[in-house]
Design an enzyme around this catalytic site. Structure first.
Site, PDB file in Angstrom:
ATOM      1  N   LYS A   1       0.833  -1.201   0.000  1.00  0.00           N
ATOM      2  CA  LYS A   1       0.000   0.000   0.000  1.00  0.00           C
ATOM      3  C   LYS A   1       0.866   1.248   0.000  1.00  0.00           C
ATOM      4  O   LYS A   1       0.600   2.210  -0.735  1.00  0.00           O
ATOM      5  CB  LYS A   1      -0.915   0.019   1.221  1.00  0.00           C
ATOM      6  N   SER A   2       1.904   1.255   0.823  1.00  0.00           N
ATOM      7  CA  SER A   2       2.750   2.443   0.950  1.00  0.00           C
ATOM      8  C   SER A   2       3.439   2.773  -0.366  1.00  0.00           C
ATOM      9  O   SER A   2       3.529   3.941  -0.763  1.00  0.00           O
ATOM     10  CB  SER A   2       3.795   2.225   2.050  1.00  0.00           C
TER      11      SER A   2
ATOM     12  N   ARG B   1       2.362   6.074  -2.790  1.00  0.00           N
ATOM     13  CA  ARG B   1       3.431   7.022  -3.132  1.00  0.00           C
ATOM     14  C   ARG B   1       3.668   7.038  -4.628  1.00  0.00           C
ATOM     15  O   ARG B   1       3.877   8.091  -5.228  1.00  0.00           O
ATOM     16  CB  ARG B   1       4.720   6.646  -2.389  1.00  0.00           C
TER      17      ARG B   1
ATOM     18  N   GLY C   1      -4.703   7.419   5.979  1.00  0.00           N
ATOM     19  CA  GLY C   1      -3.760   8.463   6.336  1.00  0.00           C
ATOM     20  C   GLY C   1      -2.985   8.981   5.147  1.00  0.00           C
ATOM     21  O   GLY C   1      -2.728  10.188   5.024  1.00  0.00           O
TER      22      GLY C   1
ATOM     23  N   ARG D   1      -8.308  12.351  13.324  1.00  0.00           N
ATOM     24  CA  ARG D   1      -6.890  12.085  13.096  1.00  0.00           C
ATOM     25  C   ARG D   1      -6.152  13.393  12.797  1.00  0.00           C
ATOM     26  O   ARG D   1      -6.666  14.267  12.093  1.00  0.00           O
ATOM     27  CB  ARG D   1      -6.707  11.080  11.967  1.00  0.00           C
TER      28      ARG D   1
ATOM     29  N   GLN E   1       3.946  10.866   8.249  1.00  0.00           N
ATOM     30  CA  GLN E   1       3.315  11.201   6.968  1.00  0.00           C
ATOM     31  C   GLN E   1       3.288  12.704   6.715  1.00  0.00           C
ATOM     32  O   GLN E   1       3.201  13.136   5.566  1.00  0.00           O
ATOM     33  CB  GLN E   1       1.893  10.629   6.912  1.00  0.00           C
TER      34      GLN E   1
ATOM     35  N   GLU F   1       3.309   0.132  12.949  1.00  0.00           N
ATOM     36  CA  GLU F   1       2.167  -0.551  12.348  1.00  0.00           C
ATOM     37  C   GLU F   1       2.195  -2.059  12.600  1.00  0.00           C
ATOM     38  O   GLU F   1       1.182  -2.741  12.440  1.00  0.00           O
ATOM     39  CB  GLU F   1       2.131  -0.289  10.843  1.00  0.00           C
TER      40      GLU F   1
ATOM     41  N   HIS G   1      -3.901   6.519  15.376  1.00  0.00           N
ATOM     42  CA  HIS G   1      -4.029   5.810  14.102  1.00  0.00           C
ATOM     43  C   HIS G   1      -5.505   5.554  13.778  1.00  0.00           C
ATOM     44  O   HIS G   1      -6.385   6.288  14.230  1.00  0.00           O
ATOM     45  CB  HIS G   1      -3.209   4.523  14.151  1.00  0.00           C
TER      46      HIS G   1
END
Length: 453
Positions: free
Chosen positions: A30-31, A35, A113, A141, A189, A335, A362
Site C-alpha cells: 500500500k505504501s 506514493r 492516512g 486524526r 506522513q 504498524e 491511528h
C-alpha cells in the site's frame, strides 16, 4: 443494530489443528502503491505501476487523483510482470497519465492516512478548490502538520481552524514553497506529504521537524528513495545533513515503470501464523533490499522463537513451537504492533512493546483497543506511557472488536489460531489494505470457507 444482526457480522476465526505448511502470495505494498500514484501524477510524462495493491486505501487515492484531472488506466494481462512473477489482483498494471491538476473536485479520504495527508499539497498545486472529506474517524486524526505547513508555504486552506478534516484547499496552480517548520511527532506522513510534492513548488521545500521523537522513519526513507528514483534531488539527515531536516530541490519528476513490492507489513499475520502453530510459511518475492518497515519482522519474529531463510524464491519462516516474550522498541515500525501484541499474548513470558505512543492517533487508538480486546479474552495487557506490557494468561473465546481497523482484525484472527471460539467483528475491514483476507487465511489453513460463522 440488533443482537442477531451483530452476531451475523462476526467471523469465527479458524482454530489451527496443527502446524501449518503454506505458501502465501501477498498483494502489493500500500505504501509503495500510494506514493507511486502521487509521484506519477506529478510527473512530466506517463508512468506505469505494475502489480499495484487494489484495496480501499489505494482505490481512494486513485479516485482522488482522477477527481483532480489525472488519467489512470487499469489493464489486466495474463503475462508475467517485469519480475517474472504472476499477475495479482484484478488490475495488474495502472498507466498514469499526468494532466493539468484542477478543481472543483471532491476527495473522499475514507480513513486512509496517506490520502488525507499526501493529497492536500497536491491539491494546492491544482487550479481551483478541492474539498476533502472522509469517514467519521478521519475527523479525529491529526492533520495540523500538513495544514499549517502548507499555509506557511503560501497555500490557502479553509478548515474552520480545526486542524483536521473536513477542509477545502483553494488551489492556485502553484505553491511558492521554501522553508517550513513542523511537528511531525504524531505522524511521519506529515514529512512525506511535503517531500512528495516539494519538487513542484517554485522554491522546492525544506522541511524542519521541531517536535519530539519522529515515528516510522522507514516510511520517510521510502519516500526519499522513491523521489530519487523519479529524478528528484533530496538531501536528508542520512546523507550527513542536519538532523531532522530534509530538502527537496525544485525540478521535474520523471515518469517511471515501477513494479510494486509485496506488502511486507501485510505478510505479518501469515508469518505470525507459522510462529503460533510451529509451522512454516513461505512468502514469495520477498525483496532482498527494501525500505518497507515490514522487513523488520524477520528479526522480531526470530527473537520470538522462529527462524527464517531468505532465498531467490522469497522468505520462508518456521516456528519452533515455542513463543518467547520480547522487549522491543517499535517506534520505527509501529504498524506491526497489533500483530506482535497478539503473538505476545500467546507467549511463554512477558513482553514490553515500547516507542508507540503515536498509535493512539491511528485508525483507532490501537493501544487502548488492543488492551481492551485481549483482556476481554482473558489476557493481561496494560498500557504504558509509550506502549504495552503483556503478561501471558490462559485465553478463552469471545468477540474481538476491530474498531474499523484492519490490523486489529488480523490480530484477532491470529489469536483465534490458538484460542477456540474467537469471533472477529467486522473482518471485512481488512479490505482497507488486504483484500480477500478471509479467503487467504482459509487457503493457508487448507479450509474451504475460512471458518465463517
Amino acid at each position: 443494530m440488533t443482537d442477531s444482526t451483530e452476531a451475523a457480522a462476526h467471523w469465527r476465526a479458524p482454530l489451527a489443528s496443527g502446524p501449518i505448511d503454506a505458501t502465501v502470495t501477498v498483494p502489493g505494498s500500500k505504501s509503495v502503491t500510494n506514493r507511486g500514484l502521487v509521484l506519477a501524477a506529478l510527473s512530466t510524462e506517463p508512468g506505469w505501476l505494475r502489480r499495484p495493491l487494489r484495496s480501499r486505501d489505494t482505490l481512494l487515492m486513485a479516485g482522488a487523483l482522477r477527481a483532480m484531472g489525472v488519467h489512470i488506466e487499469e489493464t489486466v494481462s495474463s503475462s508475467s510482470s517485469a519480475t517474472g512473477a504472476p499477475a495479482t489482483g484484478g488490475g495488474e498494471a495502472w498507466r498514469i497519465i499526468p494532466a493539468g491538476l484542477h478543481g472543483p473536485a471532491t476527495v473522499d479520504v475514507g480513513n486512509a492516512g496517506t490520502v488525507m495527508r499526501f493529497l492536500p499539497p497536491v491539491a494546492a498545486l491544482a487550479d481551483g478548490p478541492v474539498r476533502f472529506d472522509g469517514d467519521p474517524r478521519s475527523y479525529e486524526r491529526p492533520l495540523h502538520g500538513v495544514i499549517d505547513a502548507l499555509r506557511a508555504l503560501g497555500a490557502r486552506i479553509d478548515d474552520d481552524k480545526r486542524g483536521a478534516l473536513p477542509l477545502t484547499v483553494h488551489g492556485g496552480g502553484s505553491v511558492e514553497g521554501g522553508t517550513v517548520e513542523i511537528d511531525a511527532s504524531s505522524s511521519s506522513q506529515f514529512v512525506s506529504a511535503l517531500l512528495l510534492s516539494g519538487a513542484r513548488f517554485n522554491q522546492g521545500v525544506e522541511v524542519r521537524h521541531t517536535g519530539g521523537a519522529l515515528p516510522s522513519m522507514p516510511h520517510i526513507r521510502m519516500t526519499i528513495e522513491m523521489l530519487r528514483q523519479a529524478g528528484v534531488k533530496v538531501d536528508s539527515p542520512e546523507d550527513g545533513g542536519e538532523a531532522d531536516v530534509w530538502r527537496v530541490t525544485p525540478g521535474a519528476l520523471l515518469g517511471r515503470d515501477l513494479v510494486v513490492e509485496p506488502d511486507l507489513s501485510n505478510a505479518q499475520p501469515f508469518l505470525a501464523a507459522a510462529l503460533v502453530t510451529g509451522g512454516t510459511v513461505t512468502v514469495p518475492d520477498w525483496p532482498a533490499h527494501t525500505a518497507q518497515p515490514g522487513d523488520a519482522l524477520r528479526e522480531i519474529f526470530t527473537a520470538m522463537g522462529g527462524s527464517c531463510e531468505l532465498t531467490e524464491r522469497g522468505l520462508t519462516f518456521t516456528g519452533s513451537g515455542r513463543i518467547h516474550g520480547i522487549d522491543v522498541d517499535l517506534s520505527e515500525v509501529g504498524e506491526l504492533t497489533p500483530g506482535i501484541a497478539a503473538v505476545a499474548a500467546l507467549a511463554e513470558g512477558e513482553s514490553v512493546l515500547r516507542g508507540v505512543a503515536h498509535l493512539r492517533l491511528h485508525e483507532t487508538d490501537r493501544l487502548a483497543a488492543l488492551t481492551k480486546e485481549i483482556n476481554g479474552l482473558g489476557g493481561d495487557v496494560t498500557e504504558t506511557e509509550d506502549g504495552l506490557r503483556i503478561r501471558p494468561r490462559p485465553l478463552h473465546g469471545g468477540v474481538f472488536h476491530t474498531y474499523d481497523d484492519h490490523r486489529l482484525a488480523t490480530a484477532g484472527a491470529l489469536l483465534g489460531l490458538a484460542v477456540e471460539g474467537v469471533e472477529v467483528e467486522n473482518i471485512a475491514t481488512t479490505g482497507k489494505t488486504l483484500p480477500d483476507f478471509p479467503a487467504m487465511w482459509a487457503a493457508m489453513l487448507g479450509e474451504p470457507d475460512g471458518g465463517r460463522g
